[in-house]
Design a protein around this motif. Structure first.
Motif, PDB file in Angstrom:
ATOM      1  N   THR A 277       0.833  -1.208   0.000  1.00 12.85           N
ATOM      2  CA  THR A 277       0.000   0.000   0.000  1.00 12.85           C
ATOM      3  C   THR A 277       0.865   1.255   0.000  1.00 12.85           C
ATOM      4  O   THR A 277       0.619   2.198  -0.761  1.00 12.85           O
ATOM      5  N   LEU A 278       1.899   1.274   0.842  1.00 17.02           N
ATOM      6  CA  LEU A 278       2.795   2.431   0.897  1.00 17.02           C
ATOM      7  C   LEU A 278       3.582   2.590  -0.398  1.00 17.02           C
ATOM      8  O   LEU A 278       3.793   3.710  -0.879  1.00 17.02           O
ATOM      9  N   PHE A 279       4.020   1.479  -0.988  1.00 13.10           N
ATOM     10  CA  PHE A 279       4.771   1.553  -2.247  1.00 13.10           C
ATOM     11  C   PHE A 279       3.915   2.134  -3.372  1.00 13.10           C
ATOM     12  O   PHE A 279       4.410   2.891  -4.214  1.00 13.10           O
ATOM     13  N   LYS A 280       2.633   1.776  -3.387  1.00  7.08           N
ATOM     14  CA  LYS A 280       1.738   2.308  -4.414  1.00  7.08           C
ATOM     15  C   LYS A 280       1.586   3.815  -4.302  1.00  7.08           C
ATOM     16  O   LYS A 280       1.261   4.492  -5.286  1.00  7.08           O
ATOM     17  N   VAL A 281       1.812   4.331  -3.100  1.00 10.72           N
ATOM     18  CA  VAL A 281       1.765   5.776  -2.888  1.00 10.72           C
ATOM     19  C   VAL A 281       3.127   6.403  -3.160  1.00 10.72           C
ATOM     20  O   VAL A 281       3.255   7.371  -3.905  1.00 10.72           O
ATOM     21  N   MET A 282       4.167   5.834  -2.553  1.00 10.98           N
ATOM     22  CA  MET A 282       5.477   6.464  -2.557  1.00 10.98           C
ATOM     23  C   MET A 282       6.150   6.478  -3.927  1.00 10.98           C
ATOM     24  O   MET A 282       6.735   7.491  -4.325  1.00 10.98           O
TER      25      MET A 282
ATOM     26  N   SER B  59      -3.049   9.899   3.847  1.00 12.02           N
ATOM     27  CA  SER B  59      -4.241  10.312   4.596  1.00 12.02           C
ATOM     28  C   SER B  59      -5.504  10.082   3.774  1.00 12.02           C
ATOM     29  O   SER B  59      -6.543   9.674   4.311  1.00 12.02           O
ATOM     30  N   GLN B  60      -5.423  10.334   2.471  1.00 10.23           N
ATOM     31  CA  GLN B  60      -6.588  10.115   1.610  1.00 10.23           C
ATOM     32  C   GLN B  60      -6.967   8.645   1.562  1.00 10.23           C
ATOM     33  O   GLN B  60      -8.147   8.296   1.606  1.00 10.23           O
ATOM     34  N   LEU B  61      -5.970   7.766   1.468  1.00 10.48           N
ATOM     35  CA  LEU B  61      -6.255   6.334   1.438  1.00 10.48           C
ATOM     36  C   LEU B  61      -6.874   5.852   2.751  1.00 10.48           C
ATOM     37  O   LEU B  61      -7.622   4.884   2.775  1.00 10.48           O
ATOM     38  N   ALA B  62      -6.549   6.548   3.842  1.00  8.13           N
ATOM     39  CA  ALA B  62      -7.184   6.218   5.124  1.00  8.13           C
ATOM     40  C   ALA B  62      -8.622   6.712   5.169  1.00  8.13           C
ATOM     41  O   ALA B  62      -9.424   6.229   5.971  1.00  8.13           O
ATOM     42  N   GLY B  63      -8.951   7.685   4.301  1.00  9.02           N
ATOM     43  CA  GLY B  63     -10.331   8.151   4.209  1.00  9.02           C
ATOM     44  C   GLY B  63     -10.528   9.645   4.323  1.00  9.02           C
ATOM     45  O   GLY B  63     -11.649  10.126   4.184  1.00  9.02           O
TER      46      GLY B  63
ATOM     47  N   LEU C 179     -15.218  16.228   3.938  1.00  5.04           N
ATOM     48  CA  LEU C 179     -14.117  15.870   4.836  1.00  5.04           C
ATOM     49  C   LEU C 179     -13.668  14.435   4.699  1.00  5.04           C
ATOM     50  O   LEU C 179     -12.466  14.157   4.613  1.00  5.04           O
ATOM     51  N   PHE C 180     -14.582  13.510   4.689  1.00  2.00           N
ATOM     52  CA  PHE C 180     -14.229  12.090   4.740  1.00  2.00           C
ATOM     53  C   PHE C 180     -14.628  11.406   3.450  1.00  2.00           C
ATOM     54  O   PHE C 180     -15.740  11.582   2.956  1.00  2.00           O
ATOM     55  N   SER C 181     -13.720  10.609   2.919  1.00  2.00           N
ATOM     56  CA  SER C 181     -14.005   9.821   1.723  1.00  2.00           C
ATOM     57  C   SER C 181     -14.511   8.453   2.162  1.00  2.00           C
ATOM     58  O   SER C 181     -13.766   7.658   2.730  1.00  2.00           O
ATOM     59  N   SER C 182     -15.789   8.200   1.930  1.00  2.00           N
ATOM     60  CA  SER C 182     -16.391   6.941   2.398  1.00  2.00           C
ATOM     61  C   SER C 182     -15.873   5.726   1.643  1.00  2.00           C
ATOM     62  O   SER C 182     -15.932   4.611   2.121  1.00  2.00           O
ATOM     63  N   THR C 183     -15.351   5.963   0.453  1.00  2.00           N
ATOM     64  CA  THR C 183     -14.774   4.878  -0.351  1.00  2.00           C
ATOM     65  C   THR C 183     -13.360   5.271  -0.744  1.00  2.00           C
ATOM     66  O   THR C 183     -13.146   5.817  -1.826  1.00  2.00           O
ATOM     67  N   PRO C 184     -12.376   5.067   0.140  1.00  2.00           N
ATOM     68  CA  PRO C 184     -11.013   5.437  -0.146  1.00  2.00           C
ATOM     69  C   PRO C 184     -10.532   4.843  -1.446  1.00  2.00           C
ATOM     70  O   PRO C 184     -10.803   3.674  -1.726  1.00  2.00           O
ATOM     71  N   PRO C 185      -9.813   5.628  -2.281  1.00  2.00           N
ATOM     72  CA  PRO C 185      -9.371   5.135  -3.581  1.00  2.00           C
ATOM     73  C   PRO C 185      -8.310   4.063  -3.437  1.00  2.00           C
ATOM     74  O   PRO C 185      -7.668   3.946  -2.422  1.00  2.00           O
TER      75      PRO C 185
END
Length: 323
Positions: free
Chosen positions: A23-28, A117-121, A317-323
Motif C-alpha cells: 500500500t505504501l509503495f503504491k503511494v510512494m 491520509s486520503q487512502l485512510a479516508g 471531509l471524509f471519503s467513504s470509499t477510499p481510492p
C-alpha cells in the motif's frame, strides 16, 4: 518441524507486512517520481515564489519560502540542506529557526503524506488545509510569543554541517531504492513488535495509559497502537496501519479523521524533532509547544465534528470509499 500454530502466525504476519508495504509503495513510488519531475521542471522554485510573501507574516525573510517549498514537496533532509545554503548569506536568531522549524515539522512531504491520509479516508483538501494552514498559524503564534517575551533572540548557531553529496540522477535513484528497502525493514520490525506487545499484553497497558488523552481527542482506544507508531515513526508508517484498520471497519470514521488530524500536526517526534534541533531550533517550540498546539487543534476539530451534519462530513471531509 515448525509448529502449525506458529507457522500460521508467521504466515499471517507476512501477509500483513505485504499488505502494508505494498500500500505504501503504491503511494510512494509514483508520487516521488512525479515530484522529482516537477522539481526538474522548476516546480519548487515556482512554489517558493508563492510562499515567499507568507514568510513575512511569520517574521521570516522571503528566502525561507524556498526552504519551506522544498520541504513541502520532498522531506526534511532536503529542506535542511537548502536552509544551510541560505544561512550562509544571512543571520538568524534562535527564535527565527524555531519558528521555521516548527512550520517544517508540521508541513513536509505533503505529496506522499496527503495521499496516505486520503487512502485512510480523509480528503486531500482538508489535509492540505490542516497541514499548511496549521503550520502558518503555529509559526505566527510562535513568532508573536517570542517577540512579546523577547525570548530566544540570541544569534543562532548551526550544529549540523552537511557533507558533500552527489546530486546526479543515478545517486538520487539509488537513495530512493534504499529508502524503499528501509520501508520494508521498518514495517517488518514494527508489525512484529506490535504482535509481541499484544501477546505479552503490554498493548493493554499502553491503551490504559493513553486512553484519557485519546478520549479528549475523540479517538477510541482501538487506535492506540496507530497513534504510538505515528508519533514515534511518522505519518507514513502510522498511516499505513491506519489504512489497514480503516479497511477492516474496526475504527469509526471519526476515529480515523481525528487520528489523521492529530498525526498530521504531531508525528515522528523523535527523529524529526532532533533533525530540526540540529539547525539550532529550541526544544520548547518544536516539541512542547507543538504538542500543545496539536492537542488543542485536534480537540477543536473533534468538537466541531460532533456538531457538523453527516452530509458535510461525508461530502467535504471524509471519503467513504477510499481510492
Amino acid at each position: 518441524m515448525v509448529n502449525p500454530p506458529v507457522f500460521q502466525c508467521i504466515k499471517a504476519l507476512a501477509a500483513e507486512i505485504y499488505e502494508v508495504t505494498s500500500t505504501l509503495f503504491k503511494v510512494m513510488i509514483p508520487i516521488t517520481l512525479l515530484v522529482k519531475l516537477l522539481d526538474e521542471l522548476g516546480g519548487t522554485e515556482y512554489l517558493s515564489y508563492l510562499l515567499a510573501p507568507l514568510m513575512n507574516w511569520v517574521g521570516l525573510p522571503e528566502s525561507m519560502g524556498l526552504v519551506w517549498a522544498t520541504t513541502l514537496l520532498t522531506n526534511l533532509y532536503t529542506g535542511m540542506l537548502v536552509f544551510f545554503l541560505e544561512a550562509q548569506h544571512q543571520a538568524f536568531t534562535v527564535a527565527d529557526v524555531t519558528v521555521l522549524g516548527g512550520m517544517l515539522l508540521i508541513a513536509h512531504s505533503l505529496p506522499i503524506e496527503a495521499r496516505v491520509s486520503q487512502l485512510a479516508g480523509v480528503r486531500i483538501a482538508f489535509t492540505l488545509l490542516l497541514r499548511i494552514g496549521g503550520a502558518l498559524l503555529f509559526g505566527w503564534l510562535l513568532q508573536q510569543t517570542f517577540h512579546y517575551g523577547d525570548w530566544l533572540q540570541q544569534p543562532n548557531q548551526l550544529i549540523w554541517q552537511p557533507t558533500q553529496t552527489d546530486t546526479s540522477f543515478s545517486a538520487w535513484l539509488l537513495s530512493f531504492i534504499q529508502s524503499l528497502g528501509m520501508v520494508v525493514v521498518i514495517i517488518s520490525v514494527l508489525l512484529t513488535l506490535l504482535k509481541v506487545l499484544k501477546l505479552l499484553h503490554i498493548e493493554r497497558l499502553l491503551i490504559w495509559l493513553l486512553s484519557p488523552v485519546l478520549r479528549c481527542l475523540g479517538i477510541s482506544a482501538k487506535a492506540t497502537s496507530i497513534i504510538i507508531v505515528g508519533i514515534t515513526l511518522g505519518l507514513s508508517y502510522g498511516g499505513g496501519l491506519l489504512i489497514k484498520e480503516a479497511k477492516t471497519g474496526e475504527l469509526t470514521k471519526q476515529d480515523v479523521f481525528a487520528a489523521v488530524g492529530f498525526l498530521g500536526l504531531f508525528h515522528s517526534v523523535i527523529e524529526d524533532t532532533l533533525l530540526i534541533m540540529l539547525l539550532g531550533a529550541h526544544i520548547s517550540g518544536v516539541l512542547w509547544i507543538r504538542l500543545a498546539f496539536a492537542l488543542i487543534v485536534t480537540m477543536l476539530i473533534t468538537f466541531w465534528l460532533k456538531r457538523c451534519s453527516q452530509s458535510i462530513f461525508q461530502r467535504y471531509l471524509f471519503s467513504s470509499t477510499p481510492p
